[in-house]
Motif scaffolding. Structure first.
Motif, PDB file in Angstrom:
ATOM      1  N   ASP A 285       0.928  -1.244  -0.011  1.00 50.19           N
ATOM      2  CA  ASP A 285       0.136   0.027   0.052  1.00 50.19           C
ATOM      3  C   ASP A 285       1.101   1.120  -0.027  1.00 50.19           C
ATOM      4  O   ASP A 285       0.611   2.250  -0.836  1.00 50.19           O
ATOM      5  CB  ASP A 285      -0.935   0.111   1.181  1.00 50.19           C
ATOM      6  CG  ASP A 285      -2.100  -0.987   1.170  1.00 50.19           C
ATOM      7  OD1 ASP A 285      -2.449  -1.383  -0.004  1.00 50.19           O
ATOM      8  OD2 ASP A 285      -2.667  -1.345   2.048  1.00 50.19           O
ATOM      9  N   ASN A 288       2.143   1.921  -3.353  1.00 46.42           N
ATOM     10  CA  ASN A 288       1.136   2.240  -4.436  1.00 46.42           C
ATOM     11  C   ASN A 288       0.459   3.575  -4.095  1.00 46.42           C
ATOM     12  O   ASN A 288      -0.087   4.322  -5.191  1.00 46.42           O
ATOM     13  CB  ASN A 288       0.210   1.418  -4.679  1.00 46.42           C
ATOM     14  CG  ASN A 288       0.703   0.148  -5.351  1.00 46.42           C
ATOM     15  OD1 ASN A 288       1.637   0.210  -6.439  1.00 46.42           O
ATOM     16  ND2 ASN A 288       0.109  -1.033  -5.428  1.00 46.42           N
ATOM     17  N   THR A 289       0.502   3.967  -2.858  1.00 44.07           N
ATOM     18  CA  THR A 289      -0.317   5.304  -2.413  1.00 44.07           C
ATOM     19  C   THR A 289       0.518   6.435  -2.097  1.00 44.07           C
ATOM     20  O   THR A 289       0.107   7.617  -2.083  1.00 44.07           O
ATOM     21  CB  THR A 289      -1.170   4.913  -1.187  1.00 44.07           C
ATOM     22  OG1 THR A 289      -0.333   4.617   0.283  1.00 44.07           O
ATOM     23  CG2 THR A 289      -2.369   3.923  -1.461  1.00 44.07           C
ATOM     24  N   SER A 290       1.846   6.207  -1.900  1.00 43.53           N
ATOM     25  CA  SER A 290       2.602   7.392  -1.496  1.00 43.53           C
ATOM     26  C   SER A 290       3.414   7.946  -2.648  1.00 43.53           C
ATOM     27  O   SER A 290       3.900   8.986  -2.515  1.00 43.53           O
ATOM     28  CB  SER A 290       3.695   6.868  -0.537  1.00 43.53           C
ATOM     29  OG  SER A 290       4.681   5.970  -1.244  1.00 43.53           O
TER      30      SER A 290
END
Length: 389
Positions: A285, A288-290
């Motif tokens: 996560d 992919n999200t940072s």
């Protein structure tokens, strides 16, 4: 901007305890495979401690890789110039330039691992001060000057290189940058390229991309080198692993992503590589999200590359960070999918094919009717010639 280039940046980061002979051979085989896939560049790091980044000499890796490959360019990513006599750095790179017929590139940095510098009795401040001094000396030597200079570690007296470079006028030279503008200032001052190693690894690095280019241009102007720097010499590094599906990509990285996080969180004293996550799900996560990178599909990878282009204002080469998130087979498949489904969209190759397909689709109905009528007409003509009508 011209055609975006792609390559890999191999520190490397291997889990300690494995067969080092096998690991080195596997890395060389990977570069050989990337050459066949059409990647433009491969960069090899220099490290001497911590047990994971196992290239003691990027120059030796370049020499070995050059014998296995045909067209891919090979760089030192980076030579820790603070550890070396600047005259020998320049001289050896010129030799590699000849051995590879112009496929060698020099990347310069202070040395990223404090445990390396400590064995030489150097502090982190000293390695950075030495980088500035040594890089200036190296560029003067490469440009044919006679240099007398004294640094904390070396003294040169009427030093000069004994061969001119094979490349005309010189092979690519870059300086490493992480989050601060120090590397950008040096690149501008010396008229060389910029290698943004941790461009996506922390918010400051990502948000500062466009600012860094402004700093580079400012110092290039001050040094009278504006004609020697351009965006095509700017390289960004970021991690990717892609597969046919998101689910498959997630499954692939179960192989080794936890050690990669552990290395930056607990082993390497390199706080700029700010990675977060305490378990597999959090780690995926975070990537992919940072904004750090992509674990997923080619479509997601294309979006990340476009984001980097937009944020930076444009650059020359994207280097996929080498890692052992997945096993060797899945890693090679990721590089293959990237070459197949990502690179063409940034190199002017995908759109003409897509447009040709759309044009054919738009006229298919009419052309099908035309085709049927042509077949019928020719059949009637054939029968008439045989006297069947």
């Amino acid at each position: 901007m011209s055609r975006l280039k792609f390559g890999t940046f191999l520190a490397p980061i291997h889990t300690p305890g494995q067969n080092p002979t096998l690991l080195l051979q596997r890395d060389l085989e990977l570069v050989e495979y990337l050459d066949k896939l059409g990647y433009d560049e491969a960069w090899f790091g220099e490290h001497h401690s911590a047990g994971s980044e196992i290239y003691a000499s990027p120059e030796i890796m370049i020499a070995a890789a050059a014998e296995r490959t045909q067209r891919i360019k090979l760089g030192t990513g980076v030579t820790s110039v603070s550890y070396h006599n600047p005259l020998w750095v320049a001289d050896r790179m010129i030799m590699l330039d000849h051995l590879t017929r112009g496929r060698s590139m020099l990347g310069m940095g202070p040395g990223s691992l404090p445990t390396d510098a400590a064995m030489l009795g150097l502090t982190q401040v000293e390695t950075r001060e030495l980088l500035a001094e040594d890089a200036d000396i190296i560029m003067r030597l490469l440009r044919g000057e006679v240099v007398s200079a004294k640094t904390k570690t070396h003294e040169l007296i009427d030093a000069r290189v004994q061969m001119a470079p094979y490349s005309d006028p010189l092979f690519d030279v870059t300086v490493a940058a992480v989050a601060s503008p120090t590397g950008a200032r040096m690149a501008g001052k010396l008229g060389i390229g910029l290698l943004s190693i941790a461009a996506t690894m922390n918010p400051e690095g990502f948000s500062a991309l466009e600012h860094h280019w402004g700093v580079l241009n400012e110092f290039a102007e001050q040094s009278g080198r504006t004609d020697q720097v351009d965006r095509s010499k700017w390289r960004l590094v970021g991690p990717f692993h892609i597969a046919e599906t998101v689910e498959q990509a997630y499954k692939d990285v179960e192989h080794g992503i936890e050690f990669w996080f552990d290395y930056f969180q607990k082993i390497a004293a390199f706080p700029q590589m700010d990675v977060r996550g305490d378990n597999l799900t959090e780690m995926i996560d975070f990537i992919n999200t940072s904004g750090v990178g992509v674990i997923g599909t080619a479509e997601q990878a294309r979006a990340q590359v476009q984001k980097l282009v937009d944020q930076s204002g444009g650059f020359g080469t994207l280097l996929l960070q080498g890692h052992d998130w997945a096993n060797p087979e899945a890693t090679k498949r990721s590089f293959e999918l990237f070459a197949q489904d990502v690179m063409p969209h940034f190199q002017g190759q995908a759109q003409p094919m897509i447009e040709a397909s759309e044009r054919a689709k738009a006229v298919r109905g009419a052309k099908t009717d035309e085709h049927i009528k042509a077949v019928e007409q020719m059949t009637e003509k054939y029968n008439a010639e045989l006297g069947r009508v």
